[in-house]
Scaffold this motif. Structure first.
Motif, PDB file in Angstrom:
ATOM      1  N   GLU A   1       7.241 -27.353 -14.987  1.00 45.35           N
ATOM      2  CA  GLU A   1       6.397 -28.357 -14.350  1.00 45.35           C
ATOM      3  C   GLU A   1       7.065 -29.104 -13.209  1.00 45.35           C
ATOM      4  OE1 GLU A   1       3.315 -31.977 -15.396  1.00 45.35           O
ATOM      5  OE2 GLU A   1       4.480 -31.091 -17.001  1.00 45.35           O
ATOM      6  N   ASP A   2       8.361 -29.315 -13.255  1.00 40.75           N
ATOM      7  CA  ASP A   2       9.000 -30.037 -12.153  1.00 40.75           C
ATOM      8  C   ASP A   2       8.899 -29.234 -10.849  1.00 40.75           C
ATOM      9  OD1 ASP A   2      10.959 -28.045 -12.310  1.00 40.75           O
ATOM     10  OD2 ASP A   2      12.532 -29.401 -12.999  1.00 40.75           O
ATOM     11  N   GLY A   3       8.510 -27.963 -10.960  1.00 42.04           N
ATOM     12  CA  GLY A   3       8.260 -27.143  -9.782  1.00 42.04           C
ATOM     13  C   GLY A   3       9.497 -26.743  -9.003  1.00 42.04           C
ATOM     14  N   ALA A   4      10.655 -27.118  -9.511  1.00 44.41           N
ATOM     15  CA  ALA A   4      11.886 -26.844  -8.776  1.00 44.41           C
ATOM     16  C   ALA A   4      12.258 -25.366  -8.862  1.00 44.41           C
ATOM     17  CB  ALA A   4      13.026 -27.697  -9.331  1.00 44.41           C
ATOM     18  N   PHE A   5      12.357 -24.746  -7.703  1.00 45.56           N
ATOM     19  CA  PHE A   5      12.900 -23.402  -7.606  1.00 45.56           C
ATOM     20  C   PHE A   5      13.467 -23.248  -6.209  1.00 45.56           C
ATOM     21  CE2 PHE A   5       8.413 -22.884  -6.471  1.00 45.56           C
ATOM     22  CZ  PHE A   5       8.460 -22.125  -5.315  1.00 45.56           C
ATOM     23  N   ASP A   6      14.353 -22.319  -6.057  1.00 48.91           N
ATOM     24  CA  ASP A   6      15.008 -22.072  -4.784  1.00 48.91           C
ATOM     25  C   ASP A   6      14.070 -21.222  -3.927  1.00 48.91           C
ATOM     26  OD1 ASP A   6      16.627 -21.208  -2.686  1.00 48.91           O
ATOM     27  OD2 ASP A   6      18.375 -20.869  -3.958  1.00 48.91           O
ATOM     28  N   GLY A   7      13.299 -21.877  -3.057  1.00 55.03           N
ATOM     29  CA  GLY A   7      12.326 -21.195  -2.220  1.00 55.03           C
ATOM     30  C   GLY A   7      12.924 -20.093  -1.359  1.00 55.03           C
ATOM     31  N   PRO A   8      14.020 -20.364  -0.640  1.00 53.42           N
ATOM     32  CA  PRO A   8      14.617 -19.301   0.170  1.00 53.42           C
ATOM     33  C   PRO A   8      15.086 -18.113  -0.681  1.00 53.42           C
ATOM     34  CG  PRO A   8      15.361 -21.437   0.952  1.00 53.42           C
ATOM     35  CD  PRO A   8      14.607 -21.676  -0.341  1.00 53.42           C
ATOM     36  N   GLN A   9      15.629 -18.383  -1.861  1.00 58.67           N
ATOM     37  CA  GLN A   9      16.066 -17.288  -2.726  1.00 58.67           C
ATOM     38  C   GLN A   9      14.868 -16.480  -3.221  1.00 58.67           C
ATOM     39  OE1 GLN A   9      19.344 -15.970  -3.855  1.00 58.67           O
ATOM     40  NE2 GLN A   9      17.695 -14.476  -3.978  1.00 58.67           N
ATOM     41  N   LEU A  10      13.801 -17.178  -3.619  1.00 60.26           N
ATOM     42  CA  LEU A  10      12.609 -16.484  -4.084  1.00 60.26           C
ATOM     43  C   LEU A  10      12.019 -15.632  -2.956  1.00 60.26           C
ATOM     44  CD1 LEU A  10      10.638 -15.912  -6.365  1.00 60.26           C
ATOM     45  CD2 LEU A  10       9.395 -17.977  -5.725  1.00 60.26           C
ATOM     46  N   ALA A  11      11.957 -16.175  -1.745  1.00 60.68           N
ATOM     47  CA  ALA A  11      11.444 -15.410  -0.600  1.00 60.68           C
ATOM     48  C   ALA A  11      12.311 -14.180  -0.345  1.00 60.68           C
ATOM     49  CB  ALA A  11      11.387 -16.294   0.641  1.00 60.68           C
ATOM     50  N   ASP A  12      13.619 -14.322  -0.480  1.00 57.38           N
ATOM     51  CA  ASP A  12      14.512 -13.174  -0.294  1.00 57.38           C
ATOM     52  C   ASP A  12      14.258 -12.109  -1.366  1.00 57.38           C
ATOM     53  OD1 ASP A  12      16.767 -11.824   1.018  1.00 57.38           O
ATOM     54  OD2 ASP A  12      17.843 -12.261  -0.852  1.00 57.38           O
ATOM     55  N   TRP A  13      14.088 -12.524  -2.618  1.00 54.61           N
ATOM     56  CA  TRP A  13      13.774 -11.571  -3.691  1.00 54.61           C
ATOM     57  C   TRP A  13      12.449 -10.862  -3.413  1.00 54.61           C
ATOM     58  CZ3 TRP A  13      15.212 -15.572  -7.937  1.00 54.61           C
ATOM     59  CH2 TRP A  13      16.554 -15.417  -8.306  1.00 54.61           C
ATOM     60  N   VAL A  14      11.449 -11.615  -2.925  1.00 53.46           N
ATOM     61  CA  VAL A  14      10.145 -11.032  -2.612  1.00 53.46           C
ATOM     62  C   VAL A  14      10.299  -9.958  -1.533  1.00 53.46           C
ATOM     63  CG1 VAL A  14       7.874 -11.506  -1.586  1.00 53.46           C
ATOM     64  CG2 VAL A  14       8.771 -13.001  -3.388  1.00 53.46           C
ATOM     65  N   LYS A  15      11.044 -10.265  -0.475  1.00 54.60           N
ATOM     66  CA  LYS A  15      11.267  -9.287   0.605  1.00 54.60           C
ATOM     67  C   LYS A  15      12.005  -8.054   0.082  1.00 54.60           C
ATOM     68  CE  LYS A  15      11.345 -12.718   4.277  1.00 54.60           C
ATOM     69  NZ  LYS A  15      12.200 -13.494   5.193  1.00 54.60           N
ATOM     70  N   GLN A  16      13.043  -8.277  -0.730  1.00 50.43           N
ATOM     71  CA  GLN A  16      13.781  -7.149  -1.309  1.00 50.43           C
ATOM     72  C   GLN A  16      12.854  -6.288  -2.179  1.00 50.43           C
ATOM     73  OE1 GLN A  16      17.657  -7.865  -3.253  1.00 50.43           O
ATOM     74  NE2 GLN A  16      17.549  -9.938  -2.403  1.00 50.43           N
ATOM     75  N   ALA A  17      12.093  -6.947  -3.042  1.00 51.66           N
ATOM     76  CA  ALA A  17      11.216  -6.233  -3.976  1.00 51.66           C
ATOM     77  C   ALA A  17      10.146  -5.433  -3.229  1.00 51.66           C
ATOM     78  CB  ALA A  17      10.564  -7.222  -4.941  1.00 51.66           C
ATOM     79  N   ALA A  18       9.601  -6.002  -2.146  1.00 48.76           N
ATOM     80  CA  ALA A  18       8.555  -5.324  -1.376  1.00 48.76           C
ATOM     81  C   ALA A  18       9.088  -4.080  -0.668  1.00 48.76           C
ATOM     82  CB  ALA A  18       7.950  -6.286  -0.361  1.00 48.76           C
ATOM     83  N   ALA A  19      10.381  -4.031  -0.408  1.00 48.79           N
ATOM     84  CA  ALA A  19      10.986  -2.888   0.283  1.00 48.79           C
ATOM     85  C   ALA A  19      11.295  -1.730  -0.673  1.00 48.79           C
ATOM     86  CB  ALA A  19      12.266  -3.343   0.997  1.00 48.79           C
ATOM     87  N   LEU A  20      11.206  -1.971  -1.967  1.00 49.56           N
ATOM     88  CA  LEU A  20      11.507  -0.948  -2.973  1.00 49.56           C
ATOM     89  C   LEU A  20      10.246  -0.189  -3.381  1.00 49.56           C
ATOM     90  CD1 LEU A  20      13.695  -3.195  -5.307  1.00 49.56           C
ATOM     91  CD2 LEU A  20      14.535  -1.382  -3.783  1.00 49.56           C
ATOM     92  N   PRO A  21      10.408   1.028  -3.889  1.00 48.78           N
ATOM     93  CA  PRO A  21       9.244   1.680  -4.499  1.00 48.78           C
ATOM     94  C   PRO A  21       8.775   0.789  -5.661  1.00 48.78           C
ATOM     95  CG  PRO A  21      11.072   3.226  -4.260  1.00 48.78           C
ATOM     96  CD  PRO A  21      11.593   1.855  -3.936  1.00 48.78           C
ATOM     97  N   GLY A  22       7.490   0.493  -5.715  1.00 53.35           N
ATOM     98  CA  GLY A  22       6.967  -0.421  -6.732  1.00 53.35           C
ATOM     99  C   GLY A  22       6.558   0.281  -8.015  1.00 53.35           C
ATOM    100  N   TRP A  23       5.985  -0.522  -8.894  1.00 47.80           N
ATOM    101  CA  TRP A  23       5.496  -0.033 -10.186  1.00 47.80           C
ATOM    102  C   TRP A  23       4.088   0.493 -10.003  1.00 47.80           C
ATOM    103  CZ3 TRP A  23       1.791  -2.544 -13.610  1.00 47.80           C
ATOM    104  CH2 TRP A  23       1.677  -1.900 -14.845  1.00 47.80           C
TER     105      TRP A  23
ATOM    106  N   GLU B   1       0.832  -1.196   0.000  1.00 48.71           N
ATOM    107  CA  GLU B   1       0.000   0.000   0.000  1.00 48.71           C
ATOM    108  C   GLU B   1       0.871   1.253   0.000  1.00 48.71           C
ATOM    109  OE1 GLU B   1      -3.340   1.913  -0.537  1.00 48.71           O
ATOM    110  OE2 GLU B   1      -3.437  -0.229  -0.125  1.00 48.71           O
ATOM    111  N   GLY B   2       0.592   2.155  -0.928  1.00 44.03           N
ATOM    112  CA  GLY B   2       1.327   3.410  -1.023  1.00 44.03           C
ATOM    113  C   GLY B   2       2.653   3.324  -1.761  1.00 44.03           C
ATOM    114  N   GLN B   3       3.086   2.107  -2.122  1.00 44.64           N
ATOM    115  CA  GLN B   3       4.364   1.928  -2.822  1.00 44.64           C
ATOM    116  C   GLN B   3       4.212   1.393  -4.238  1.00 44.64           C
ATOM    117  OE1 GLN B   3       6.832   0.581   1.096  1.00 44.64           O
ATOM    118  NE2 GLN B   3       7.607  -0.131  -0.848  1.00 44.64           N
TER     119      GLN B   3
END
Length: 156
Positions: free
Chosen positions: A132-154, A86-88
């Motif tokens: 489809e194999d669903g493989a992704f680095d969950g901790p890395q994705l969560a870290d990117w999400v936290k970083q992205a949420a802290a930035l001014p958004g689009w 909200e607001g970002q």
């Protein structure tokens, strides 16, 4: 009267059958067509309409985003779930394609390490394609999400 055949571009496409009540239309690549709306309900409707293995992945992504950013704002725009603060503005969205789900960070060039997807024309956006194999680095994705949420958004 001309004996020339009309060009394929001049012919109108056949009308598509209208879906029944409550039935979600799947667009190109199996992407659900969900009306523009704010809140968790339209995002959950999108996820519920994701075809096959993509539905479980959508549930996993949504849960990961909510866990990383508990006060996340949700909406559906352009037939894709959007997540923001909200607001970002918006920091992330995902979208079904034929063989994968694309998770896009709108200010992805500011994330470290840099998410893998990007082209010269993609500007600040970067993405992660999940197959489809669903493989992704969950901790890395969560870290990117936290970083992205802290930035001014689009903000469209």
């Amino acid at each position: 009267m001309s004996d020339r055949k009309p060009s394929p571009r001049s012919l109108k496409p056949a009308a598509k059958a209208k879906p029944g009540a409550g039935e979600v239309v799947l667009l190109s690549g199996g992407n659900p067509q969900i009306a523009k709306a704010d809140g968790d309900a339209p995002v959950q409707a999108y996820i519920a309409a994701m075809p096959g293995w993509k539905r479980e992945l959508g549930q996993r992504l949504d849960a990961l985003i909510v866990q990383a950013v508990p006060d996340v704002r949700k909406a559906v725009r352009w037939n894709s779930p959007f997540y923001g603060v909200e607001g970002q503005g918006w920091f992330l969205s995902f979208h079904c394609l034929t063989r994968y789900v694309k998770v896009t960070f709108f200010k992805g060039t500011l994330l470290r390490p840099l998410p893998p997807g990007g082209t010269e024309r993609s500007g600040e956006g970067r993405w992660l394609d999940i197959y489809e194999d669903g493989a992704f680095d969950g901790p890395q994705l969560a870290d990117w999400v936290k970083q992205a949420a802290a930035l001014p958004g689009w903000v469209p």
